[in-house]
Design an enzyme around this catalytic site. Structure first.
Site, PDB file in Angstrom:
ATOM      1  N   ASP A   1       0.872  -1.370  -0.150  1.00 22.85           N
ATOM      2  CA  ASP A   1      -0.142   0.381   0.245  1.00 22.85           C
ATOM      3  C   ASP A   1       0.976   1.266   0.098  1.00 22.85           C
ATOM      4  OD1 ASP A   1       1.387   0.312   2.954  1.00 22.85           O
ATOM      5  OD2 ASP A   1      -0.824   0.671   3.223  1.00 22.85           O
TER       6      ASP A   1
ATOM      7  N   CYS B   1       2.965  -3.043   4.162  1.00 21.12           N
ATOM      8  CA  CYS B   1       2.273  -2.258   4.101  1.00 21.12           C
ATOM      9  C   CYS B   1       2.913  -1.027   5.068  1.00 21.12           C
ATOM     10  CB  CYS B   1       0.897  -2.474   4.364  1.00 21.12           C
ATOM     11  SG  CYS B   1       0.137  -3.456   6.242  1.00 21.12           S
TER      12      CYS B   1
ATOM     13  N   THR C   1       3.250  -1.636   8.684  1.00 17.05           N
ATOM     14  CA  THR C   1       2.873  -2.632  10.272  1.00 17.05           C
ATOM     15  C   THR C   1       3.818  -3.580   9.549  1.00 17.05           C
ATOM     16  OG1 THR C   1       0.694  -2.427  10.569  1.00 17.05           O
ATOM     17  CG2 THR C   1       2.293  -0.616  11.682  1.00 17.05           C
TER      18      THR C   1
ATOM     19  N   HIS D   1      10.290 -24.240   8.845  1.00 17.69           N
ATOM     20  CA  HIS D   1       9.394 -24.689   9.473  1.00 17.69           C
ATOM     21  C   HIS D   1       7.733 -25.210   8.933  1.00 17.69           C
ATOM     22  CE1 HIS D   1      12.142 -24.602  13.529  1.00 17.69           C
ATOM     23  NE2 HIS D   1      12.319 -24.665  12.466  1.00 17.69           N
TER      24      HIS D   1
ATOM     25  N   HIS E   1       7.056 -31.002  10.681  1.00 16.26           N
ATOM     26  CA  HIS E   1       6.514 -29.728  10.150  1.00 16.26           C
ATOM     27  C   HIS E   1       5.467 -30.272   8.882  1.00 16.26           C
ATOM     28  CE1 HIS E   1       9.404 -27.472  12.573  1.00 16.26           C
ATOM     29  NE2 HIS E   1      10.212 -28.337  11.592  1.00 16.26           N
TER      30      HIS E   1
END
Ligand code: RB5
Length: 143
Positions: free
Chosen positions: A8, A65, A67, A98, A134
């Site tokens: 963004d 973005c 955060t 993992h 995994h």
């Protein structure tokens, strides 16, 4: 290996740096936008990148973005996506090994550019471990 890119307005500048890095490394990518710093809605870009990874057009995706949180929440709504918000190389390596994470999310307002490029490098150059435990755990997430 083609990488899907999306951001963004908060992630636009970092996406440009990632594009320069990918070009320098000769790694193919598809840029799904956004294309400038004009305010826009991160879920729109999360969806197109997520779909491109799930349908096999791109092997991995990178979403940026401010955060990284909005992008990871939105991308993880798409079935088959395992999006990981990473702020360090240890997490980027571990989430490939993992969790077989197929989308890396970055917070451009949280993680410095130089560090973010190292995280990208680690993420795209680390393979899934293919360890039985995994595979089992990822299967449990997707049930
Ligand atoms: C945009 O201002 C900001 O909310 C967005 O980039 C992101 O951080 C959302 O999670």
């Amino acid at each position: 290996m083609q990488i899907a890119l999306g951001c963004d307005h908060g992630g636009f500048e970092l996406k440009q740096q990632i594009i320069s890095y990918l070009k320098k490394e000769g790694i193919e990518f598809k840029d799904f936008g956004c294309n400038d710093v004009k305010s826009c809605d991160y879920p729109d870009y999360a969806k197109v990148v997520a779909n491109s990874v799930v349908n096999g057009e791109c092997k991995l995706g990178i979403l940026i973005c401010g955060t990284g949180i909005g992008m990871s929440i939105a991308a993880n709504k798409v079935t088959g996506v395992r999006a990981a918000l990473c702020g360090d190389c240890f997490s980027a390596e571990a989430t490939r090994q993992h969790n077989n994470a197929n989308i890396l999310c970055l917070g451009a307002r949280v993680t410095g550019d130089g560090h973010a490029l190292k995280i990208v490098d680690t993420f795209i150059h680390t393979d899934f471990s293919n360890d039985e435990r995994h595979i089992r755990r990822i299967g449990l997430i997707e049930e």
